[in-house]
Design a protein around this motif. Structure first.
Motif, PDB file in Angstrom:
ATOM      1  N   VAL A 221      22.609  28.841  42.114  1.00 37.76           N
ATOM      2  CA  VAL A 221      24.076  28.788  42.095  1.00 37.76           C
ATOM      3  C   VAL A 221      24.597  29.234  43.468  1.00 37.76           C
ATOM      4  O   VAL A 221      24.423  30.376  43.861  1.00 37.76           O
ATOM      5  CB  VAL A 221      24.654  29.685  40.974  1.00 37.76           C
ATOM      6  N   LEU A 222      25.219  28.301  44.183  1.00 34.22           N
ATOM      7  CA  LEU A 222      25.798  28.599  45.493  1.00 34.22           C
ATOM      8  C   LEU A 222      27.175  29.237  45.358  1.00 34.22           C
ATOM      9  O   LEU A 222      27.570  30.052  46.185  1.00 34.22           O
ATOM     10  CB  LEU A 222      25.916  27.329  46.324  1.00 34.22           C
ATOM     11  N   GLY A 223      27.906  28.840  44.350  1.00 35.05           N
ATOM     12  CA  GLY A 223      29.246  29.364  44.131  1.00 35.05           C
ATOM     13  C   GLY A 223      29.736  28.978  42.759  1.00 35.05           C
ATOM     14  O   GLY A 223      29.348  27.938  42.227  1.00 35.05           O
ATOM     15  N   ALA A 224      30.561  29.827  42.174  1.00 35.45           N
ATOM     16  CA  ALA A 224      31.162  29.547  40.873  1.00 35.45           C
ATOM     17  C   ALA A 224      32.522  30.244  40.816  1.00 35.45           C
ATOM     18  O   ALA A 224      32.629  31.419  41.175  1.00 35.45           O
ATOM     19  CB  ALA A 224      30.262  30.031  39.737  1.00 35.45           C
ATOM     20  N   PHE A 225      33.538  29.491  40.380  1.00 36.33           N
ATOM     21  CA  PHE A 225      34.902  30.005  40.377  1.00 36.33           C
ATOM     22  C   PHE A 225      35.616  29.613  39.100  1.00 36.33           C
ATOM     23  O   PHE A 225      35.569  28.461  38.687  1.00 36.33           O
ATOM     24  CB  PHE A 225      35.677  29.460  41.588  1.00 36.33           C
ATOM     25  N   GLU A 226      36.285  30.582  38.507  1.00 36.70           N
ATOM     26  CA  GLU A 226      37.115  30.337  37.334  1.00 36.70           C
ATOM     27  C   GLU A 226      38.557  30.197  37.807  1.00 36.70           C
ATOM     28  O   GLU A 226      39.072  31.055  38.528  1.00 36.70           O
ATOM     29  CB  GLU A 226      37.009  31.506  36.347  1.00 36.70           C
TER      30      GLU A 226
ATOM     31  N   LEU B 287      27.142  33.940  37.169  1.00 37.38           N
ATOM     32  CA  LEU B 287      26.323  32.763  36.883  1.00 37.38           C
ATOM     33  C   LEU B 287      24.940  32.871  37.517  1.00 37.38           C
ATOM     34  O   LEU B 287      23.955  32.414  36.934  1.00 37.38           O
ATOM     35  CB  LEU B 287      27.041  31.482  37.302  1.00 37.38           C
ATOM     36  N   GLN B 288      24.842  33.505  38.679  1.00 32.52           N
ATOM     37  CA  GLN B 288      23.527  33.738  39.281  1.00 32.52           C
ATOM     38  C   GLN B 288      22.693  34.641  38.367  1.00 32.52           C
ATOM     39  O   GLN B 288      21.499  34.396  38.169  1.00 32.52           O
ATOM     40  CB  GLN B 288      23.664  34.359  40.669  1.00 32.52           C
ATOM     41  N   ASN B 289      23.306  35.669  37.800  1.00 31.67           N
ATOM     42  CA  ASN B 289      22.598  36.549  36.867  1.00 31.67           C
ATOM     43  C   ASN B 289      22.175  35.793  35.615  1.00 31.67           C
ATOM     44  O   ASN B 289      21.077  36.012  35.086  1.00 31.67           O
ATOM     45  CB  ASN B 289      23.461  37.757  36.493  1.00 31.67           C
ATOM     46  N   ALA B 290      23.028  34.906  35.136  1.00 29.85           N
ATOM     47  CA  ALA B 290      22.682  34.092  33.965  1.00 29.85           C
ATOM     48  C   ALA B 290      21.481  33.201  34.276  1.00 29.85           C
ATOM     49  O   ALA B 290      20.592  33.025  33.432  1.00 29.85           O
ATOM     50  CB  ALA B 290      23.875  33.256  33.523  1.00 29.85           C
ATOM     51  N   LEU B 291      21.429  32.659  35.490  1.00 29.73           N
ATOM     52  CA  LEU B 291      20.291  31.822  35.891  1.00 29.73           C
ATOM     53  C   LEU B 291      19.009  32.645  35.952  1.00 29.73           C
ATOM     54  O   LEU B 291      17.959  32.226  35.458  1.00 29.73           O
ATOM     55  CB  LEU B 291      20.575  31.167  37.243  1.00 29.73           C
ATOM     56  N   GLU B 292      19.106  33.842  36.522  1.00 30.38           N
ATOM     57  CA  GLU B 292      17.922  34.700  36.639  1.00 30.38           C
ATOM     58  C   GLU B 292      17.380  35.122  35.276  1.00 30.38           C
ATOM     59  O   GLU B 292      16.184  35.340  35.125  1.00 30.38           O
ATOM     60  CB  GLU B 292      18.250  35.932  37.476  1.00 30.38           C
ATOM     61  N   SER B 293      18.245  35.239  34.294  1.00 32.18           N
ATOM     62  CA  SER B 293      17.817  35.692  32.960  1.00 32.18           C
ATOM     63  C   SER B 293      17.666  34.534  31.979  1.00 32.18           C
ATOM     64  O   SER B 293      17.598  34.756  30.776  1.00 32.18           O
ATOM     65  CB  SER B 293      18.809  36.716  32.420  1.00 32.18           C
TER      66      SER B 293
END
Length: 176
Positions: A115-120, A161-167
């Motif tokens: 994940v390079l970037g994620a924005f709500e 989202l990076q944490n979600a990917l790692e887990s």
């Protein structure tokens, strides 16, 4: 097969495609993706659901993709880009409905699927920024990552989202 022994360069193009199909099948069986299409959209939705402790919408839902734990409806839009293109405008897929509370824009690295970037961004802010696209009967947002981050009321959720990917391989209850 030993994980360290796989070298894509040793395979024919047909073998690579067969491996890709097998990988998509395994990711689907694990619940990481929901379809056998290119995995970026499904992956972004799964990561968003995990990051927001929410639930994925049924496949037939056209207005939103994730119901967050707080009840908000999220529309997820993703793109895969090369890290070298981060400063360039990114065209996200079409919006045909505004029946959601916020959009989560997820930019995935072509080189690693990180994940390079994620924005709500609130729905009304996205709607005000979207341009008409009559050829697809909807509205499109085209912005760079910096442009997304500069939108009013934008929340940077990249780390979530990076944490979600790692887990991703942990059960949801352990990933929280």
């Amino acid at each position: 097969m030993n994980r360290d022994e796989f070298h894509a360069s040793n395979l024919t193009s047909q073998e690579l495609l067969q491996q890709y199909a097998g990988i998509l099948g395994e990711l689907r069986a694990r619940g990481v993706i929901r379809t056998l299409n290119a995995p970026a959209g499904d992956l972004a939705e799964t990561l968003t659901a995990r990051a927001y402790r929410g639930e994925l919408a049924p496949n037939s839902e056209k207005s939103w993709d994730v119901r967050a734990a707080d009840g908000r409806l999220l529309q997820v839009k993703s793109r895969v880009i090369a890290a070298s293109a981060l400063s360039k405008p990114i065209q996200f897929s079409v919006f045909r409905s505004w029946d959601f509370d916020a959009a989560v824009f997820v930019v995935i690295a072509a080189e690693s699927y990180g994940v390079l970037g994620a924005f709500e961004v609130p729905s009304e802010v996205v709607s005000a920024r979207a341009g008409k696209a009559s050829w697809v009967n909807g509205e499109i947002v085209t912005l760079s990552l910096m442009g997304l981050a500069a939108l009013s009321d934008c929340i940077d959720v990249t780390t979530r989202l990076q944490n979600a990917l790692e887990s991703l391989d942990l059960p949801v209850s352990l990933a929280e």
